[in-house]
Design a protein around this motif. Structure first.
Motif, PDB file in Angstrom:
ATOM      1  N   GLU A  98       0.801  -1.236   0.000  1.00  0.00           N
ATOM      2  CA  GLU A  98       0.000   0.000   0.000  1.00  0.00           C
ATOM      3  C   GLU A  98       0.829   1.279   0.000  1.00  0.00           C
ATOM      4  O   GLU A  98       0.278   2.374  -0.071  1.00  0.00           O
ATOM      5  CB  GLU A  98      -1.043   0.030   1.130  1.00  0.00           C
ATOM      6  N   ARG A  99       2.150   1.163   0.013  1.00  0.00           N
ATOM      7  CA  ARG A  99       2.991   2.347  -0.163  1.00  0.00           C
ATOM      8  C   ARG A  99       3.062   2.692  -1.643  1.00  0.00           C
ATOM      9  O   ARG A  99       3.089   1.812  -2.497  1.00  0.00           O
ATOM     10  CB  ARG A  99       4.409   2.093   0.363  1.00  0.00           C
ATOM     11  N   VAL A 100       3.112   3.980  -1.965  1.00  0.00           N
ATOM     12  CA  VAL A 100       3.136   4.429  -3.359  1.00  0.00           C
ATOM     13  C   VAL A 100       4.179   5.541  -3.492  1.00  0.00           C
ATOM     14  O   VAL A 100       4.307   6.387  -2.607  1.00  0.00           O
ATOM     15  CB  VAL A 100       1.751   4.959  -3.799  1.00  0.00           C
ATOM     16  N   ARG A 101       4.900   5.527  -4.592  1.00  0.00           N
ATOM     17  CA  ARG A 101       5.839   6.595  -4.906  1.00  0.00           C
ATOM     18  C   ARG A 101       5.691   6.954  -6.384  1.00  0.00           C
ATOM     19  O   ARG A 101       5.397   6.097  -7.214  1.00  0.00           O
ATOM     20  CB  ARG A 101       7.289   6.169  -4.627  1.00  0.00           C
ATOM     21  N   GLY A 122      12.894   4.963 -24.111  1.00  0.00           N
ATOM     22  CA  GLY A 122      13.818   5.614 -23.184  1.00  0.00           C
ATOM     23  C   GLY A 122      13.247   5.665 -21.771  1.00  0.00           C
ATOM     24  O   GLY A 122      12.094   5.289 -21.539  1.00  0.00           O
ATOM     25  N   PRO A 123      14.037   6.159 -20.814  1.00  0.00           N
ATOM     26  CA  PRO A 123      13.626   6.108 -19.402  1.00  0.00           C
ATOM     27  C   PRO A 123      12.808   7.292 -18.903  1.00  0.00           C
ATOM     28  O   PRO A 123      12.309   7.273 -17.783  1.00  0.00           O
ATOM     29  CB  PRO A 123      14.964   6.065 -18.668  1.00  0.00           C
ATOM     30  N   GLU A 124      12.649   8.342 -19.707  1.00  0.00           N
ATOM     31  CA  GLU A 124      12.072   9.586 -19.186  1.00  0.00           C
ATOM     32  C   GLU A 124      10.552   9.599 -19.216  1.00  0.00           C
ATOM     33  O   GLU A 124       9.926  10.496 -19.791  1.00  0.00           O
ATOM     34  CB  GLU A 124      12.653  10.785 -19.943  1.00  0.00           C
ATOM     35  N   PHE A 125       9.935   8.610 -18.609  1.00  0.00           N
ATOM     36  CA  PHE A 125       8.484   8.604 -18.436  1.00  0.00           C
ATOM     37  C   PHE A 125       8.188   8.554 -16.940  1.00  0.00           C
ATOM     38  O   PHE A 125       9.070   8.272 -16.116  1.00  0.00           O
ATOM     39  CB  PHE A 125       7.848   7.411 -19.161  1.00  0.00           C
ATOM     40  N   VAL A 126       6.962   8.847 -16.570  1.00  0.00           N
ATOM     41  CA  VAL A 126       6.562   8.889 -15.158  1.00  0.00           C
ATOM     42  C   VAL A 126       6.199   7.479 -14.699  1.00  0.00           C
ATOM     43  O   VAL A 126       5.510   6.749 -15.415  1.00  0.00           O
ATOM     44  CB  VAL A 126       5.372   9.846 -14.947  1.00  0.00           C
ATOM     45  N   ARG A 127       6.666   7.094 -13.525  1.00  0.00           N
ATOM     46  CA  ARG A 127       6.328   5.782 -12.968  1.00  0.00           C
ATOM     47  C   ARG A 127       5.537   5.981 -11.677  1.00  0.00           C
ATOM     48  O   ARG A 127       5.945   6.756 -10.806  1.00  0.00           O
ATOM     49  CB  ARG A 127       7.593   4.983 -12.627  1.00  0.00           C
ATOM     50  N   VAL A 128       4.434   5.286 -11.558  1.00  0.00           N
ATOM     51  CA  VAL A 128       3.689   5.234 -10.295  1.00  0.00           C
ATOM     52  C   VAL A 128       3.961   3.858  -9.716  1.00  0.00           C
ATOM     53  O   VAL A 128       3.457   2.851 -10.198  1.00  0.00           O
ATOM     54  CB  VAL A 128       2.177   5.463 -10.502  1.00  0.00           C
ATOM     55  N   ARG A 129       4.788   3.825  -8.692  1.00  0.00           N
ATOM     56  CA  ARG A 129       5.269   2.572  -8.107  1.00  0.00           C
ATOM     57  C   ARG A 129       4.305   2.147  -6.991  1.00  0.00           C
ATOM     58  O   ARG A 129       4.206   2.807  -5.956  1.00  0.00           O
ATOM     59  CB  ARG A 129       6.678   2.770  -7.549  1.00  0.00           C
ATOM     60  N   LEU A 130       3.611   1.047  -7.219  1.00  0.00           N
ATOM     61  CA  LEU A 130       2.590   0.558  -6.285  1.00  0.00           C
ATOM     62  C   LEU A 130       3.189  -0.579  -5.459  1.00  0.00           C
ATOM     63  O   LEU A 130       3.457  -1.666  -5.979  1.00  0.00           O
ATOM     64  CB  LEU A 130       1.362   0.079  -7.067  1.00  0.00           C
ATOM     65  N   GLY A 131       3.406  -0.317  -4.180  1.00  0.00           N
ATOM     66  CA  GLY A 131       4.090  -1.280  -3.328  1.00  0.00           C
ATOM     67  C   GLY A 131       3.310  -2.562  -3.107  1.00  0.00           C
ATOM     68  O   GLY A 131       2.125  -2.531  -2.785  1.00  0.00           O
TER      69      GLY A 131
END
Length: 244
Positions: A98-101, A122-131
């Protein structure tokens, strides 16, 4: 225009896997904000709608995780979308459940979906990291991520999806802080750690006496003055004594 990509594996057998939490996130956004029905396009499933003032495309690649970049690149090319306008929702082993970054750029940390997308755009996209947490042993990772969320995890997963959907308009505006604020309103509040008690203040030290001062307890009392004896002589005797 923004492209929101949810990562996962296609098929009913994977639907509740931890690895499919990215699919769950874009499904929650589509349901909460009345997006169009899903249709097959760009080797994936695509839905269209608006989040606030922004037009947004939702994409679930159907190529399996390690070929996700094929679908993402095809959609970006057709709609002329820049990498900075791509937001990818994915599972994150290195974050507790439930942690998110939210972050822009960076490596793929062994995540096959991110590896594939990075290889295409390439790497320059936004990531929503769902724990989703870590099983504690890297030998258990594959079975863990391809396993379903446990029954006791259902409450926080549902709350997380509601929070993601609520914050999605902020994310479409490029306001990641606003997204995190909206998300936090839907997650259960964690109890605060009790503050450590402050140490008691030390009593103030008594002032030191001056070097030449004599402590009151050791002071020597002055000797009392000696009283003169009473004169018992008669007046005649005193007169005689004066002329002796």
């Amino acid at each position: 225009m923004r492209l929101f990509v949810g990562l996962g594996n296609p098929g009913a057998g994977y639907a509740r896997n931890r690895h499919n939490v990215g699919f769950m996130a874009v499904d929650a956004i589509a349901d909460a904000h009345n997006f169009s029905p899903w249709r097959t396009k760009f080797q994936g499933e695509l839905a269209e709608g608006r989040l606030g003032l922004e037009k947004v495309l939702l994409l679930k690649p159907q190529t399996f995780m390690n070929l996700s970049g094929d679908a993402v690149q095809a959609a970006m090319t057709f709609y002329k979308i820049e990498p900075s306008d791509v937001v990818v929702f994915h599972d994150e082993l290195d974050l507790a459940p439930e942690r998110v970054r939210v972050k822009t750029g960076g490596g793929h940390a062994g995540h096959n979906g991110l590896r594939s997308i990075t290889g295409h755009i390439g790497p320059e996209f936004v990531r929503v990291r769902l724990g989703i947490g870590h099983p504690g042993d890297k030998r258990l990772v594959t079975n863990y991520v391809l396993g379903d969320f446990a029954r006791q995890e259902a409450a926080w997963v549902e709350a997380l999806m509601k929070g993601v959907a609520a914050g999605a308009p902020k994310l479409a505006e490029g306001d990641s802080s606003g997204f995190m604020t909206e998300l936090a309103r839907h997650l259960p509040q964690r109890p605060e750690k009790p503050a450590k008690p402050k140490p008691a203040a030390k009593p103030a030290a008594a002032p030191k006496p001056a070097a030449d001062a004599v402590p009151a307890a050791d002071a020597v009392p002055a000797a009392p003055a000696e009283a003169e004896p009473d004169d018992t002589r008669s007046p005649l005797q005193r007169l005689v004594d004066r002329f002796r």
